[in-house]
Motif scaffolding. Structure first.
Motif, PDB file in Angstrom:
ATOM      1  N   CYS A  61       0.834  -1.215   0.000  1.00 48.75           N
ATOM      2  CA  CYS A  61       0.000   0.000   0.000  1.00 48.75           C
ATOM      3  C   CYS A  61       0.862   1.255   0.000  1.00 48.75           C
ATOM      4  N   LEU A  62       1.966   1.227   0.731  1.00 50.32           N
ATOM      5  CA  LEU A  62       2.859   2.380   0.732  1.00 50.32           C
ATOM      6  C   LEU A  62       3.442   2.622  -0.664  1.00 50.32           C
ATOM      7  N   GLY A  63       3.793   1.546  -1.354  1.00 50.22           N
ATOM      8  CA  GLY A  63       4.269   1.686  -2.727  1.00 50.22           C
ATOM      9  C   GLY A  63       3.219   2.304  -3.631  1.00 50.22           C
ATOM     10  N   LEU A  64       1.960   1.906  -3.451  1.00 45.96           N
ATOM     11  CA  LEU A  64       0.868   2.493  -4.239  1.00 45.96           C
ATOM     12  C   LEU A  64       0.686   3.971  -3.913  1.00 45.96           C
ATOM     13  N   ILE A  65       0.812   4.314  -2.635  1.00 45.00           N
ATOM     14  CA  ILE A  65       0.685   5.717  -2.226  1.00 45.00           C
ATOM     15  C   ILE A  65       1.809   6.550  -2.838  1.00 45.00           C
ATOM     16  N   LEU A  66       3.033   6.028  -2.776  1.00 45.33           N
ATOM     17  CA  LEU A  66       4.165   6.742  -3.374  1.00 45.33           C
ATOM     18  C   LEU A  66       3.969   6.938  -4.871  1.00 45.33           C
ATOM     19  N   TYR A  67       3.503   5.899  -5.553  1.00 44.33           N
ATOM     20  CA  TYR A  67       3.262   6.005  -6.991  1.00 44.33           C
ATOM     21  C   TYR A  67       2.184   7.059  -7.270  1.00 44.33           C
ATOM     22  N   GLY A  68       1.143   7.071  -6.451  1.00 42.83           N
ATOM     23  CA  GLY A  68       0.082   8.063  -6.610  1.00 42.83           C
ATOM     24  C   GLY A  68       0.572   9.481  -6.382  1.00 42.83           C
ATOM     25  N   LEU A  69       1.442   9.666  -5.391  1.00 45.52           N
ATOM     26  CA  LEU A  69       1.996  10.993  -5.131  1.00 45.52           C
ATOM     27  C   LEU A  69       2.931  11.448  -6.249  1.00 45.52           C
ATOM     28  N   LEU A  70       3.775  10.545  -6.734  1.00 42.34           N
ATOM     29  CA  LEU A  70       4.761  10.901  -7.747  1.00 42.34           C
ATOM     30  C   LEU A  70       4.148  11.134  -9.128  1.00 42.34           C
ATOM     31  N   THR A  71       3.032  10.482  -9.399  1.00 43.39           N
ATOM     32  CA  THR A  71       2.388  10.650 -10.708  1.00 43.39           C
ATOM     33  C   THR A  71       1.173  11.551 -10.639  1.00 43.39           C
ATOM     34  N   ALA A  72       0.870  12.084  -9.472  1.00 44.43           N
ATOM     35  CA  ALA A  72      -0.307  12.939  -9.254  1.00 44.43           C
ATOM     36  C   ALA A  72      -1.593  12.223  -9.636  1.00 44.43           C
ATOM     37  N   THR A  73      -1.640  10.920  -9.347  1.00 46.47           N
ATOM     38  CA  THR A  73      -2.845  10.123  -9.533  1.00 46.47           C
ATOM     39  C   THR A  73      -3.535  10.063  -8.180  1.00 46.47           C
ATOM     40  N   HIS A  74      -4.464  10.974  -7.980  1.00 49.31           N
ATOM     41  CA  HIS A  74      -5.044  11.152  -6.646  1.00 49.31           C
ATOM     42  C   HIS A  74      -5.940  10.001  -6.218  1.00 49.31           C
ATOM     43  N   ARG A  75      -6.455   9.223  -7.144  1.00 48.87           N
ATOM     44  CA  ARG A  75      -7.300   8.093  -6.752  1.00 48.87           C
ATOM     45  C   ARG A  75      -6.507   7.011  -6.038  1.00 48.87           C
ATOM     46  N   LEU A  76      -5.187   6.982  -6.236  1.00 49.52           N
ATOM     47  CA  LEU A  76      -4.354   6.000  -5.549  1.00 49.52           C
ATOM     48  C   LEU A  76      -4.118   6.363  -4.091  1.00 49.52           C
ATOM     49  N   LEU A  77      -4.435   7.595  -3.718  1.00 53.27           N
ATOM     50  CA  LEU A  77      -4.272   7.998  -2.327  1.00 53.27           C
ATOM     51  C   LEU A  77      -5.319   7.354  -1.424  1.00 53.27           C
ATOM     52  N   LEU A  78      -6.289   6.684  -2.015  1.00 55.30           N
ATOM     53  CA  LEU A  78      -7.246   5.882  -1.259  1.00 55.30           C
ATOM     54  C   LEU A  78      -6.520   4.809  -0.452  1.00 55.30           C
ATOM     55  N   ASN A  79      -5.353   4.439  -0.912  1.00 60.20           N
ATOM     56  CA  ASN A  79      -4.587   3.396  -0.245  1.00 60.20           C
ATOM     57  C   ASN A  79      -4.007   3.846   1.088  1.00 60.20           C
ATOM     58  N   ILE A  80      -4.147   5.111   1.436  1.00 60.56           N
ATOM     59  CA  ILE A  80      -3.747   5.554   2.778  1.00 60.56           C
ATOM     60  C   ILE A  80      -4.614   4.830   3.813  1.00 60.56           C
ATOM     61  N   GLY A  81      -5.893   4.691   3.515  1.00 61.70           N
ATOM     62  CA  GLY A  81      -6.777   3.937   4.401  1.00 61.70           C
ATOM     63  C   GLY A  81      -6.399   2.466   4.475  1.00 61.70           C
ATOM     64  N   ALA A  82      -6.012   1.892   3.335  1.00 59.68           N
ATOM     65  CA  ALA A  82      -5.578   0.495   3.320  1.00 59.68           C
ATOM     66  C   ALA A  82      -4.291   0.318   4.115  1.00 59.68           C
ATOM     67  N   TYR A  83      -3.384   1.307   4.017  1.00 58.86           N
ATOM     68  CA  TYR A  83      -2.142   1.260   4.787  1.00 58.86           C
ATOM     69  C   TYR A  83      -2.453   1.331   6.285  1.00 58.86           C
ATOM     70  N   ALA A  84      -3.354   2.239   6.658  1.00 55.82           N
ATOM     71  CA  ALA A  84      -3.733   2.367   8.075  1.00 55.82           C
ATOM     72  C   ALA A  84      -4.380   1.081   8.585  1.00 55.82           C
ATOM     73  N   ALA A  85      -5.205   0.451   7.750  1.00 54.95           N
ATOM     74  CA  ALA A  85      -5.844  -0.802   8.158  1.00 54.95           C
ATOM     75  C   ALA A  85      -4.818  -1.918   8.332  1.00 54.95           C
ATOM     76  N   SER A  86      -3.794  -1.940   7.490  1.00 62.53           N
ATOM     77  CA  SER A  86      -2.775  -2.989   7.626  1.00 62.53           C
ATOM     78  C   SER A  86      -1.925  -2.763   8.872  1.00 62.53           C
ATOM     79  N   ILE A  87      -1.638  -1.511   9.200  1.00 58.91           N
ATOM     80  CA  ILE A  87      -0.889  -1.226  10.421  1.00 58.91           C
ATOM     81  C   ILE A  87      -1.743  -1.569  11.644  1.00 58.91           C
ATOM     82  N   ALA A  88      -3.036  -1.244  11.583  1.00 64.43           N
ATOM     83  CA  ALA A  88      -3.932  -1.601  12.692  1.00 64.43           C
ATOM     84  C   ALA A  88      -4.015  -3.114  12.852  1.00 64.43           C
ATOM     85  N   ARG A  89      -3.994  -3.839  11.738  1.00 65.10           N
ATOM     86  CA  ARG A  89      -4.052  -5.301  11.786  1.00 65.10           C
ATOM     87  C   ARG A  89      -2.793  -5.882  12.432  1.00 65.10           C
ATOM     88  N   ALA A  90      -1.678  -5.230  12.280  1.00 67.94           N
ATOM     89  CA  ALA A  90      -0.443  -5.718  12.897  1.00 67.94           C
ATOM     90  C   ALA A  90      -0.514  -5.667  14.415  1.00 67.94           C
TER      91      ALA A  90
END
Length: 157
Positions: A61-90
């Motif tokens: 998810c962090l890789g997807l977020i980085l790709y979204g930030l670097l390419t200005a593809t804002h729909r990929l920033l949805l993965n911030i929630g997925a990243y938070a959910a994976s950290i919460a799952r840990a």
């Protein structure tokens, strides 16, 4: 006879400085995973395997977020929630957290599919010089994985 560049080589190693966004996202994903795995190994956690699984998804998810930030593809920033959910799952085994983790994994799979389709189209234009769709097996396998993850999420909750 010159060798042709495969799609995997195009994604991973072909001209990394011309395609810096993918290169940095890929490198960031692996760096996050390596550092997190080292910290996990040093922590001596009892439930290391499930924490490692959450760490792998979080790194993806962090890789997807980085790709979204670097390419200005804002729909990929949805993965911030997925990243938070994976950290919460840990850190938690609550059924609600596990369900959010599975929903985040589904969002990450769909995001990665959209990146894969865009990169494959770019590969066809730049290397093959002719447009061609993705092989039909890829959307079918991704759809099956999403259905299985949805079923798993329904069984957990």
């Amino acid at each position: 006879m010159p060798s042709s560049t495969t799609f995997a080589h195009y994604l991973m190693g072909h001209a990394p400085f011309r395609r810096m966004s993918f290169f940095y996202a890929y490198a960031g994903m692996w760096l996050h995973l390596l550092i997190g795995t080292g910290l996990l190994a040093l922590s001596g956690a009892r439930d290391g395997l499930s924490i490692f699984a959450a760490l792998v998804v979080g790194s993806f998810c962090l890789g997807l977020i980085l790709y979204g930030l670097l390419t200005a593809t804002h729909r990929l920033l949805l993965n911030i929630g997925a990243y938070a959910a994976s950290i919460a799952r840990a850190f938690s085994t609550d059924p609600v957290v596990i369900t959010c983790f599975i929903a985040g994994l589904i969002a990450a799979l769909v995001s990665s599919y959209s990146i894969l389709v865009a990169e494959y189209g770019r590969y066809q234009r730049e290397v093959r010089h002719r447009p061609a769709p993705l092989p039909t097996s890829l959307p079918l396998l991704l759809g099956a994985a999403i259905i299985l993850l949805c079923a798993c999420g329904l069984l957990v909750s």
